[in-house]
Each structure stands twice: as structure tokens, then as C-alpha cells.
Design a protein around this motif. Structure first.
Motif, mmCIF file in Angstrom:
data_model
loop_
_atom_site.group_PDB
_atom_site.id
_atom_site.type_symbol
_atom_site.label_atom_id
_atom_site.label_comp_id
_atom_site.label_asym_id
_atom_site.label_seq_id
_atom_site.Cartn_x
_atom_site.Cartn_y
_atom_site.Cartn_z
ATOM 1 N N ASP A 93 -3.805 -7.649 2.972
ATOM 2 C CA ASP A 93 -2.782 -8.145 2.059
ATOM 3 C C ASP A 93 -3.187 -7.892 0.611
ATOM 4 O OD1 ASP A 93 -0.290 -9.108 2.587
ATOM 5 O OD2 ASP A 93 -0.791 -11.153 1.964
ATOM 6 N N VAL A 94 -4.431 -8.162 0.302
ATOM 7 C CA VAL A 94 -4.912 -7.952 -1.067
ATOM 8 C C VAL A 94 -4.870 -6.465 -1.398
ATOM 9 C CG1 VAL A 94 -6.931 -8.145 -2.562
ATOM 10 C CG2 VAL A 94 -6.330 -10.019 -1.037
ATOM 11 N N PHE A 95 -5.233 -5.657 -0.431
ATOM 12 C CA PHE A 95 -5.211 -4.212 -0.639
ATOM 13 C C PHE A 95 -3.784 -3.735 -0.936
ATOM 14 C CE2 PHE A 95 -5.643 0.227 1.061
ATOM 15 C CZ PHE A 95 -6.438 0.664 0.019
ATOM 16 N N THR A 96 -2.824 -4.311 -0.197
ATOM 17 C CA THR A 96 -1.415 -3.984 -0.457
ATOM 18 C C THR A 96 -1.070 -4.300 -1.905
ATOM 19 O OG1 THR A 96 -0.977 -4.674 1.790
ATOM 20 C CG2 THR A 96 0.922 -4.357 0.378
ATOM 21 N N ALA A 97 -1.507 -5.480 -2.366
ATOM 22 C CA ALA A 97 -1.213 -5.879 -3.746
ATOM 23 C C ALA A 97 -1.815 -4.885 -4.726
ATOM 24 C CB ALA A 97 -1.745 -7.278 -3.991
ATOM 25 N N ILE A 98 -3.016 -4.423 -4.448
ATOM 26 C CA ILE A 98 -3.672 -3.482 -5.360
ATOM 27 C C ILE A 98 -2.940 -2.153 -5.368
ATOM 28 C CG2 ILE A 98 -5.811 -2.190 -5.734
ATOM 29 C CD1 ILE A 98 -7.255 -4.682 -4.569
ATOM 30 N N VAL A 99 -2.530 -1.706 -4.191
ATOM 31 C CA VAL A 99 -1.780 -0.443 -4.112
ATOM 32 C C VAL A 99 -0.483 -0.564 -4.901
ATOM 33 C CG1 VAL A 99 -0.576 1.129 -2.566
ATOM 34 C CG2 VAL A 99 -2.792 0.235 -1.914
ATOM 35 N N LEU A 100 0.172 -1.714 -4.742
ATOM 36 C CA LEU A 100 1.429 -1.909 -5.474
ATOM 37 C C LEU A 100 1.176 -1.936 -6.977
ATOM 38 C CD1 LEU A 100 3.402 -4.520 -3.377
ATOM 39 C CD2 LEU A 100 3.823 -2.087 -3.614
ATOM 40 N N TYR A 101 0.055 -2.501 -7.368
ATOM 41 C CA TYR A 101 -0.320 -2.541 -8.786
ATOM 42 C C TYR A 101 -0.387 -1.126 -9.348
ATOM 43 C CZ TYR A 101 -3.369 -3.267 -12.844
ATOM 44 O OH TYR A 101 -3.904 -3.272 -14.101
ATOM 45 N N TYR A 102 -1.085 -0.245 -8.653
ATOM 46 C CA TYR A 102 -1.211 1.136 -9.150
ATOM 47 C C TYR A 102 0.113 1.884 -9.056
ATOM 48 C CZ TYR A 102 -6.105 0.531 -9.902
ATOM 49 O OH TYR A 102 -7.290 0.096 -10.406
ATOM 50 N N THR A 103 0.876 1.590 -8.010
ATOM 51 C CA THR A 103 2.196 2.217 -7.900
ATOM 52 C C THR A 103 3.028 1.896 -9.132
ATOM 53 O OG1 THR A 103 2.070 1.813 -5.543
ATOM 54 C CG2 THR A 103 4.216 2.420 -6.412
ATOM 55 N N SER A 104 3.040 0.621 -9.450
ATOM 56 C CA SER A 104 3.823 0.179 -10.600
ATOM 57 C C SER A 104 3.329 0.836 -11.877
ATOM 58 C CB SER A 104 3.731 -1.335 -10.686
ATOM 59 O OG SER A 104 4.177 -1.771 -11.917
ATOM 60 N N LYS A 105 2.025 0.923 -12.010
ATOM 61 C CA LYS A 105 1.432 1.486 -13.224
ATOM 62 C C LYS A 105 1.846 2.956 -13.391
ATOM 63 C CE LYS A 105 -2.715 0.845 -15.751
ATOM 64 N NZ LYS A 105 -3.749 -0.136 -15.855
ATOM 65 N N ILE A 106 1.702 3.689 -12.329
ATOM 66 C CA ILE A 106 2.023 5.117 -12.417
ATOM 67 C C ILE A 106 3.513 5.312 -12.647
ATOM 68 C CG2 ILE A 106 2.018 7.281 -11.125
ATOM 69 C CD1 ILE A 106 -0.451 6.044 -9.630
ATOM 70 N N TYR A 107 4.298 4.492 -11.954
ATOM 71 C CA TYR A 107 5.748 4.625 -12.089
ATOM 72 C C TYR A 107 6.183 4.342 -13.521
ATOM 73 C CZ TYR A 107 10.690 3.496 -11.489
ATOM 74 O OH TYR A 107 12.053 3.451 -11.605
ATOM 75 N N THR A 108 5.644 3.271 -14.121
ATOM 76 C CA THR A 108 6.025 2.938 -15.490
ATOM 77 C C THR A 108 5.555 4.027 -16.452
ATOM 78 O OG1 THR A 108 5.580 0.673 -14.811
ATOM 79 C CG2 THR A 108 6.110 1.015 -17.113
#
Lengths: 431, 581
Positions: A93-108
Motif C-alpha cells: 500500500d505504501v509503495f502504491t502511494a509512492i508510485v502515485l506520488y511520482y506519477t503526479s510529479k511527472i504528470y504535473t
């Protein structure tokens, strides 16, 4: 900002660890909103124990995961103790959150890059519509915090539903989209959709985002992505066949999902609809509802949102979370945590207050009326059905609001914010 | 002349056959420990020879069914009430409440399932029962023998319409003999009544021809306080129990006997109105029937009668948990014997009660025990039951508990029976055990009751007992049965709530307009009018042959753009600026 991130991170983990090892965990795992026949840990254990006894779990009616999941959990539970299994779920679950964090960063970052290219076209009046640079830092934190602290995802993790792994693969798929990594995207997409089926629609945003910018090579790229996905899923299904030595699992997994054989209540629309369905119309409505949940919106939305694959992915995920046959709040929590990625659209969203009130209301009402119906027998099925209807409606409002916000922002960027024609008040209309 | 010959031949053949069949009627009465009286009727036909195409005593209707469906062994029990093993001991035939049927087919049967469903359908017609409701979802085949099928229908209501066809199968019908005691009004008044048809092959090593036995049985338990005249004592008589005495015996019967178990006389004596013809093993009074007969027993002082021999094995079964979401099923087996006993427990749980195999726990006096053998076949919705067979060794003087968790299933609204909140009946579990013969007072595994009572091999050999546990009812959560239209409308509305806006978003584009909203059909008319007008104008323009030139807007007329519709002034300004540059 890093301090805040660390704070959220530790709080999220602490909550998960505390609840996992308290008595609440079984209470939460038994909730119908959290555990569905498709993702409940109890059924996984049942399947694993049958498998270990050399009884085919697909002969029974309780286990509906793929053979890959079966073998994985069989290995997991035989090698490590119950305590560490819980930890595996929390780490995923934490790993998912981290992946989403980077996804958001790159997307923005991508959004900002694109904006700086087209900035010169816009009028100065639109400055307030532009995405400010601090979004690059704040948005990922929002996404991360929402995923870590959202009760929906927390409950889903504590109940040890297989949705946790599903969400991880979906997050990887989204990450691959923004990073334009075709193979990772296809692999994670297939791994996510093999057990749940519906998320296969995400192949559309994946195809769009992985396509090359050269318009001549676009079609070829689409086909390559599609073929990669098909090849991976075929080989994984064949692997499943090798594990089980027969194809009966197909009916137990996909037949079960598509035919809606278990009518246990959940937060979706299917259970009461097909409980009360007249038998001779059942096939018709099963087809209609499954088409609605799986492919109906994929093509139109892909055409409309072709410039923003991540928004396309978010809306498809949200729509399947509403319309799939066995939805759980783990799915809802996942797409909710994707919303802060699209923070630049929030300005145009109108129903946030109503939607959030309804979310809170439904979350409180659902367990209450469930208790009244099942335990104290003073209510009946209609009460719970009412709550699920309200919950579905709320989510639909949220999705359509988001999509409207997108096209309104598009319009505003083109035509400005003032809605006046010849000095007279005008209104925006779809025509 | 020819005709006469044929007739003679037929008579000759029938007499030959008559010799190969023997018929006996017996009634066994035993006062039970708590003031109940158990009476067990048995009508037995023993027959040599395979086919049932010619028979004198075996009913043709049943013989044909047995022949046609290649049945080797058949047991049917129609029961109402619960046999209480703990206080009543073991019955002659143990049957669970409701209908129970099991059959073994001949080894050369091709399609066993087809024959099984054919058999149950035929029997349902023969006995007016709902055995035709037996399908794959409530029957199972034995794990050891693929020609064996078993099913029970716990909801079956046993009543007169079953007794009448059952009596018609007897050689003397209900006009003569012991069967004249079976009046439906009295039979169904009993605390426990069970009708049975038991057909089985008999082992005989001496002759090569096959030998079959057809037993029709009735077990009745009356509360002697309830049937006695003043409701105060434990007196009973044939007339009080059955409403009539015996007048004529059945002439076809080789034996016609009544046995009274007087073993309870040691603790509380009772006085029989007639002296028996003789005593068997000192405490079984035997009466040979040949004419008018009546019997009554008087108990001077009503008292709680102490049972002579407690059963060494009995069971209990119940569900645990509350609410209609998750539950547990517990089967308890009590072993009162001083030695360990090996039992086989067979649970057949219907598909709408899915059990979790991983929650199966077997404990004996609170300690986990490993079963000696375990067979589990998971069930499948609407198709197959959950079959669980456990072989256990029960320690001496122990209570063994088998518990398993299950879910309450939500069914489709048309799958609920009428009066859905009454609940669903769950059939009994079966407990089989071999116990030493001397640990039970009576055994019933031979053809005739008298052989059983006479049996001398009392010490060593084992006696197979089959216990059927209680049925129970569970109430599954129900939907609102009056709602189908509403639910369909509401759910479809929610789907439409998503479909409408997404359809609009994906197929239309945003425009600024001052136009008033025109509802429904009028808007279509208006739009088509505008479209036609545009077409005409376009054609006119072409005809005239005007040069199509790029029109440059002046800032005053900027608020309308021909392709984009109404747009803002700023946008137009930009456009103009672009053009100018």
C-alpha cells in the motif's frame, strides 16, 4: 514540505499497523463494503487451504482469484507468518502511494512544460487559469496524503483485500503512462486486470500516452501496445492453465464476474438489481450492465480526452469503480487519490460540497442500515439499496463534474472567462 | 381348451412363485423411558429370484420401478418429528425429519444419475411425496461407491396422502392384519412417526439365486400421558394408541406377532391385560395373533421411568452466531462408552450455506484432534452440495465437536420459498458407527424382528448404527419482494445519470448563447429550420458566383463568429490581431 511528507508517511503507516494488529481488523474485514467475493482475504485463505489439500478450489463457489494469485498467496502464507503477511499488505500500500506520488510529479511537470510552450497564445487575462509552478511540489504531496490517509484505502489495506495489489499494479500502469514506458504499462495493466477484468479499458489511455508524437507512426504504435497487452495476457492465462491443468478457472473467475452469481450486497448497483430481476430478462440486463461497466465509455471518452490520457484513465477507473459487478471501497479510494493530480480543474468544479457531504453521509449510513437490516432486523434491503444508490449517484456527480470542468477549462482557455455577448449575460451550453 | 391350459399354467407358475415369497407382520412395542410408548410395525416380504415381473406379495408398482431403474438397494423414510436418542435409545430405523431416500444401483448401470432422477420421480408419484424435487443440488453420491445416491428433503411434510399409498403396497392393504391399526388420524397424532420402505438384497451363500427383502416399516411414538384417559398416568393400550383393536389377521402372512418389551418392568412394573403366549429372553412378551385381539397395559404408579441402558453414542447439532451475515455450524457427538469408538460423520450442506473449509475445527473435550480420514467436495451454487465426510476416533467418555463457519447467501427473489421469512430447512448430518452388540439392548439388522430378538451373538460382533442429527432452520436475509419494478427503474436511472452527461460531454461542444432554452421536439424543429436556411443561403451564394473572400471583422460586429458561434470580444480581438499581423 519534506517534513510534511514524512509526517503523512509515518502517520499512514502507524494507522495501518495499529489497526492491522488490533481487534478492529476482523471487524473491518467482515464489512461488505470492504470485502467483496472477489477480493476478500477469507476467500483467498479458503482457496489456498483447498489448494494445499489438493482440492481444486475452482470446483467450489468461494474462490474467484486467478491461479497466479492462488500460487502467490499459497507461497506467501506457507513461508511467512500471519504477522508478516499483514506487513506485506502495508508495504504494498505504501509503495502504491509512492508510485502515485511520482506519477503526479511527472504528470504535473509535463503539464507545466506544455503550458510554457503554448503560453504565448493565451491572453494575459487567463493568467489565473495557468497552472502555477508550486503545483509541481504540492500536488504530489496531496496525492500521497490522500492515498495514505484516506479511510477507504486504509480499511481496504487492513482487511487485506487483494484490491491492495490491484491498486499497486494500477498505480504502476499510471506511472508507465506518464513515463511512456510501454512494456511496464502493458505488464502492470494485464496484472491488474486479470483478476478484475474491468480495468482492461485502461488500454486506451495507455495506447494514447505511449504513442509517438509523429502522427504517421501513431497507428502502428497503437497496434504495438495492443498486441503487447494481448500477448502478455495470453501468456499469463496459459501460465494459469499450466498451474491448474484445466481451464475451469476461466468460468470461476470471469464467468463469476460477468454473470453476477453472488448477490451479496456491496456498494455497487448490481446486487439488488439482479436479486430483483425477472429471470427471463436477466441475460439482457446482464449484457447491458456489463457493457456499460466495461466498454461503453472507453471509446467516446478516449476521443474526447485524447490530449489528457491521465484524466481519461482517472475517469475510466472511476466509472468502473461505480459500475463494476463487485466494487469495493478500495477501488473508490484509489481513484479519489488520483483527483488531486487534476487540481487545475478544481476551479471549474461546482458540486464539490454536495459530493463531499454525500460521501460522508453514505459512509456513515451504509454500516448503520446494514446493521439495522441484518442484525436487528428492523430495516430491510431497500434501506441499504438506497444508500448504495446515493453513493453511486454521488460518484457519478463527481465524475461528470470533473469531465465538465475539463471541457469548461478548455473553453475558457480558448474564449476567456467572461460570459457576455454584446453586453448581455450569456450562458454556456452544450450544443 | 387351450385357454384352460394357459390358465392352469399361469396358476402353476404363480404357485411356484408364491412359494419363493414369504410374508410376515410384526409389531414391537416398547415403553420408553420418559413415559412415551414406541411401537414399531414391520411388514416383511422375503423373496428369491431376480426379476419382479411375476410376484404375488411384492407390490407390482414398486417391483416395476425397482426393475426398470436397476435398483439394487433402496431406502425411503418419510418422517415427522424428532427421535431423541439420548432418552429413547436407538430406534429400529433411524430417520431424520422430512423425506430421506438413498439407493444403490446395479453395477452395470450406465447412467447412474439418469436412473436416480428417474427413480425419484417415479417414487414421488407412487408415494405422493415431493421426491421429484431431488436434483443435483440436493443429492450426493457416496465417496466410496459411485452407484450409491443419497438425498433428503427436510422440508417435506409427511401426512395422510403419503400413508394411504404406502398402505396400498401391503399385501393385505389396510383391511386385515396389523396394518388395520394404522389409521391416519391416529398415526399423524403421534409425537414421532416415520414411514419406511426398505428394499435390500440378502446375503445367502448357500443358494445361487438372489434373495431380496422388502420391509415396510412404521415407527410411532406416543406420549402415554397424552393418550391416557385422565391424562394422569402412563397407561396405554392398542385402542388408545391406534383407535381400534385387532379383528382379523392377514391370511397371507406366515407370521403375525406382537412383541412387548417388558424390560422396564424391573424399575416400574406395569400390568399387561393378557398373558403372553411365551416370553422371549425372559423380558419380551410374545403374542401370536389369530383373531380378535386387544391389549392394554396399566401402570399403577406413574413415575419417571429410568432407562435400562443408556445409548453410548448420541449427537447434537446447532448453529452459532447472530445476525444474517456469518454463522457457524456445530455438530456434537457424545461418546459415553468406556472405549474409543470410530465414527464416520457425513455432512451434506446445501449450496446456499457455503462453508469455509479452512475454518473446520474438530475438538474432543476441548482438545484439537486430527481426523483419521477426511473427504471434502466443495459445493457450487445451484448445482452441488458441500459434502464433508470425516472419520474420527472418539475418545472414551468424550464430547467431540465439529465446527465450521459459513456465510449467509443472498438468493434471487424467485428462489425463496413461499413464506420466505420462515427460513430454509437444513437436512441432518449422518453419523455412522460400529458399536459392540452388548452395548445396546436391541438390534435390528436382520429381516424379521423375531430373529433380531432371538439373536444369540450378543457379545463380540459389531452392530452398525446410523444416527441422523436434528434438522435446523436458517433464515436467509430476504429482499423486499414487492420491489422488482422499483429497483429496476431506480438502478437504471442511476446508470442513465452517468450516461446522459457523458454522452453530452463526448458528443457536443460548449457554446456561449443568449438563446432561450427550447425544450424537446421544438428544438429539433428549430435546428432543422436553421439548417435548411443555411443550405438555401449557401446555394444562393454559389449561384450568384460571389467571390468568397476572407472577411475581416470590425471590432463592432465581433460578437458572433460563423463557425464558433457566440464568442467573447477578447477572443475576436485576438483573431483580428492575428489577421492584421
Amino acid at each position: 514540505m519534506e517534513k510534511l511528507l514524512f509526517f503523512v508517511y509515518s502517520i499512514g503507516i502507524l494507522i495501518r499497523i495499529y489497526l492491522s494488529f488490533s481487534d478492529f481488523s476482523t471487524l473491518i474485514a467482515d464489512r461488505v463494503e470492504v470485502s467483496t467475493p472477489l477480493n476478500s482475504w477469507k476467500r483467498v485463505i479458503e482457496g489456498v487451504s483447498l489448494y494445499n489439500e489438493k482440492i481444486n478450489p475452482y470446483d467450489g463457489d468461494l474462490f474467484h482469484e486467478t491461479p497466479l494469485t492462488l500460487v502467490f498467496f499459497s507461497y506467501l502464507t506457507s513461508t511467512i507468518s500471519d504477522f508478516y503477511v499483514s506487513l506485506v499488505f502495508i508495504i504494498c500500500d505504501v509503495f502504491t502511494a509512492i508510485v502515485l506520488y511520482y506519477t503526479s510529479k511527472i504528470y504535473t511537470a509535463n503539464l507545466l512544460k506544455e503550458q510554457s510552450k503554448t503560453k504565448s497564445v493565451y491572453n494575459k487575462e487567463f493568467n489565473k487559469l495557468l497552472i502555477p509552478n508550486n503545483f509541481l511540489i504540492i500536488n504530489p504531496v496531496y496525492v500521497f496524503s490522500v492515498y495514505m490517509l484516506n479511510p477507504y484505502t486504509v480499511f481496504s489495506c487492513i482487511a487485506r483485500t487483494t484490491t491492495v495489489f490491484n491498486n499497486l499494479f494500477l498505480a504502476l500502469c499510471l506511472y508507465a503512462m506518464v513515463k511512456r514506458l510501454r512494456f511496464l504499462g502493458c505488464l502492470s495493466l494485464v496484472l491488474a486486470s486479470l483478476p478484475t477484468f474491468y480495468t482492461f479499458g485502461l488500454i486506451a489511455p495507455l495506447m494514447i500516452s505511449c504513442a509517438s508524437t509523429d502522427s504517421k507512426k501513431k497507428t502502428g504504435s497503437f497496434i504495438i501496445t495492443l498486441l503487447t497487452c494481448v500477448a502478455i495476457s495470453c501468456s499469463l492465462l496459459y501460465l494459469c492453465y499450466i498451474i491448474m491443468n484445466e481451464w475451469t478457472f476461466l468460468d470461476s473467475v470471469y464467468g463469476f464476474i460477468l454473470n453476477v452469481r453472488d448477490l451479496k450486497p456491496n456498494i455497487g448497483l448490481f446486487w439488488y438489481f439482479f436479486t430483483e430481476m425477472f429471470e427471463h430478462f436477466r441475460a439482457l440486463f446482464v449484457c447491458a450492465f456489463q457493457l456499460n461497466a466495461s466498454v461503453l465509455y472507453v471509446i467516446p471518452l478516449s476521443i474526447r480526452l485524447r490530449h489528457d490520457p491521465l484524466l481519461l484513465a482517472t475517469s475510466l477507473l472511476a466509472l468502473t469503480a461505480v459500475f463494476k459487478s463487485y466494487p469495493s471501497i478500495g477501488d473508490v479510494g484509489f481513484y479519489l487519490s488520483l483527483l488531486p493530480i487534476h487540481r487545475h480543474l478544481f476551479y471549474f468544479m461546482q458540486q464539490a460540497f454536495i459530493v463531499s457531504c454525500f460521501f460522508v453521509g453514505c459512509t456513515i449510513f451504509a454500516p448503520t442500515v446494514w446493521h439495522l437490516w441484518i442484525y436487528s432486523r428492523s430495516a430491510n434491503a431497500n434501506f441499504y439499496f438506497g444508500v448504495t444508490l446515493a453513493f453511486a449517484t454521488t460518484q457519478i456527480f463527481l465524475i461528470t463534474d470533473l469531465l465538465f470542468a475539463y471541457i469548461k477549462r478548455e473553453f475558457a482557455l480558448k474564449h476567456g472567462m467572461k460570459r457576455m455577448i454584446n453586453g448581455r449575460e450569456a450562458r454556456l451550453m452544450l450544443d | 381348451m387351450k385357454c384352460l391350459c394357459c390358465l392352469l399354467l399361469a396358476v402353476a407358475v404363480s404357485t411356484v412363485h408364491a412359494r419363493s415369497e414369504s410374508y410376515s407382520e410384526e409389531l414391537f412395542v416398547k415403553p420408553l423411558a420418559t413415559g412415551f410408548v414406541y411401537s414399531f410395525f414391520q411388514f416383511t416380504v422375503v423373496r428369491e429370484g431376480g426379476s419382479f415381473s411375476h410376484s404375488d406379495l411384492v407390490p407390482h408398482s414398486l417391483g416395476d420401478i425397482i426393475d426398470r431403474f436397476r435398483v439394487a438397494e433402496l431406502h425411503i423414510d418419510l418422517t415427522s418429528g424428532l427421535w431423541r436418542h439420548k432418552s429413547w435409545g436407538y430406534p429400529a430405523v433411524d430417520a431424520p425429519s422430512g423425506a430421506e431416500i438413498s439407493a444403490r444401483f446395479h453395477n452395470d448401470t450406465q447412467d447412474v444419475n439418469k436412473n436416480w432422477y428417474g427413480l425419484t420421480n417415479a417414487l414421488s408419484g407412487l408415494l405422493c411425496t415431493s421426491l421429484n424435487f431431488i436434483n443435483s443440488a440436493n443429492s450426493y453420491e457416496s465417496s466410496a461407491d459411485r452407484f450409491y445416491r443419497y438425498s433428503n428433503l427436510p422440508r417435506e411434510n409427511v401426512c395422510t396422502e403419503n400413508l394411504t399409498p404406502w398402505k396400498k403396497l401391503l399385501p393385505c392393504d389396510s383391511t386385515r392384519g396389523l396394518s388395520s391399526l394404522l389409521n391416519s388420524g391416529r398415526v399423524h397424532n403421534a409425537n414421532y412417526h416415520s414411514l419406511g420402505i426398505h428394499f435390500r438384497p440378502l446375503c445367502n451363500n448357500t443358494s445361487k439365486s438372489s434373495k431380496y427383502e422388502l420391509r415396510q416399516t412404521v415407527s410411532l411414538v406416543y406420549d402415554s400421558v397424552f393418550i391416557s384417559a385422565n391424562n394422569k398416568n402412563y397407561d396405554w393400550s392398542l385402542r388408545k394408541m391406534f383407535g381400534t383393536g385387532l379383528f382379523r389377521t392377514c391370511p397371507l402372512a406366515d407370521y403375525s406377532k406382537i412383541y412387548i418389551d417388558t424390560s422396564a418392568n424391573n424399575s416400574v412394573p406395569y400390568v399387561l391385560s393378557q398373558n403372553p403366549d411365551y416370553f422371549l429372553k425372559e423380558n419380551i412378551a410374545v403374542y401370536n395373533l389369530n383373531g380378535i385381539f386387544h391389549l392394554s397395559a396399566v401402570m399403577p404408579r406413574p413415575k419417571v421411568v429410568v432407562s435400562d441402558l443408556k445409548p453410548i453414542l448420541y449427537t447434537d447439532r446447532f448453529i452459532t452466531g447472530f445476525g444474517q451475515e456469518y454463522g457457524g455450524l456445530v455438530t456434537r457427538i457424545y461418546n459415553e462408552h468406556r472405549l474409543p469408538v470410530i465414527v464416520t460423520v457425513i455432512e451434506n450442506i446445501p449450496w446456499f450455506l457455503p462453508i469455509y473449509y479452512h475454518t473446520l475445527r474438530v475438538t474432543s473435550n476441548g482438545v484439537c484432534v486430527m481426523p483419521k480420514a477426511l473427504i471434502y467436495k466443495p459445493g457450487k451454487g445451484r448445482m452441488q452440495i458441500y459434502y464433508l465426510e470425516i472419520v474420527l476416533e472418539l475418545p472414551s467418555h468424550s464430547i467431540t465437536e465439529i465446527s465450521v463457519q459459513f456465510d449467509y447467501v443472498f438468493l434471487k427473489w424467485q428462489e425463496y420459498p413461499p413464506d420466505a421469512n420462515h427460513g430454509f430447512y437444513i437436512g441432518s448430518a449422518i453419523v455412522k458407527a460400529s458399536i459392540p452388540r452388548n452395548s445396546t439392548s436391541l438390534t435390528f439388522d436382520k429381516s424379521l424382528i423375531i430373529d433380531n430378538l432371538n439373536s444369540s451373538d450378543s457379545s463380540d460382533s459389531d452392530y452398525l448404527i446410523i444416527l441422523k442429527t436434528e434438522n435446523f432452520i436458517i433464515t436467509l436475509p430476504t429482499p423486499d419482494f414487492s420491489m422488482p419494478y422499483n429497483v429496476i427503474c431506480l438502478a437504471c436511472t442511476v446508470v442513465a445519470l452517468a450516461f446522459g452527461p457523458i454522452h453530452n460531454i463526448t458528443t457536443k461542444r460548449l457554446k456561449l448563447t443568449t438563446a432561450k432554452y427550447v425544450p424537446g421536439l421544438a428544438s429539433v424543429v428549430q435546428k432543422s429550420y436553421l439548417w435548411l436556411e443555411n443550405m438555401v443561403c449557401y446555394k444562393n451564394a454559389n449561384k450568384v458566383g460571389k467571390a468568397t473572400s476572407v472577411r475581416v471583422f470590425t471590432p463592432e460586429e465581433l460578437s458572433y463568429h460563423p463557425t464558433l458561434g457566440h464568442v467573447s470580444e477578447e477572443f475576436m480581438k485576438n483573431q483580428v490581431a492575428c489577421k492584421e499581423s
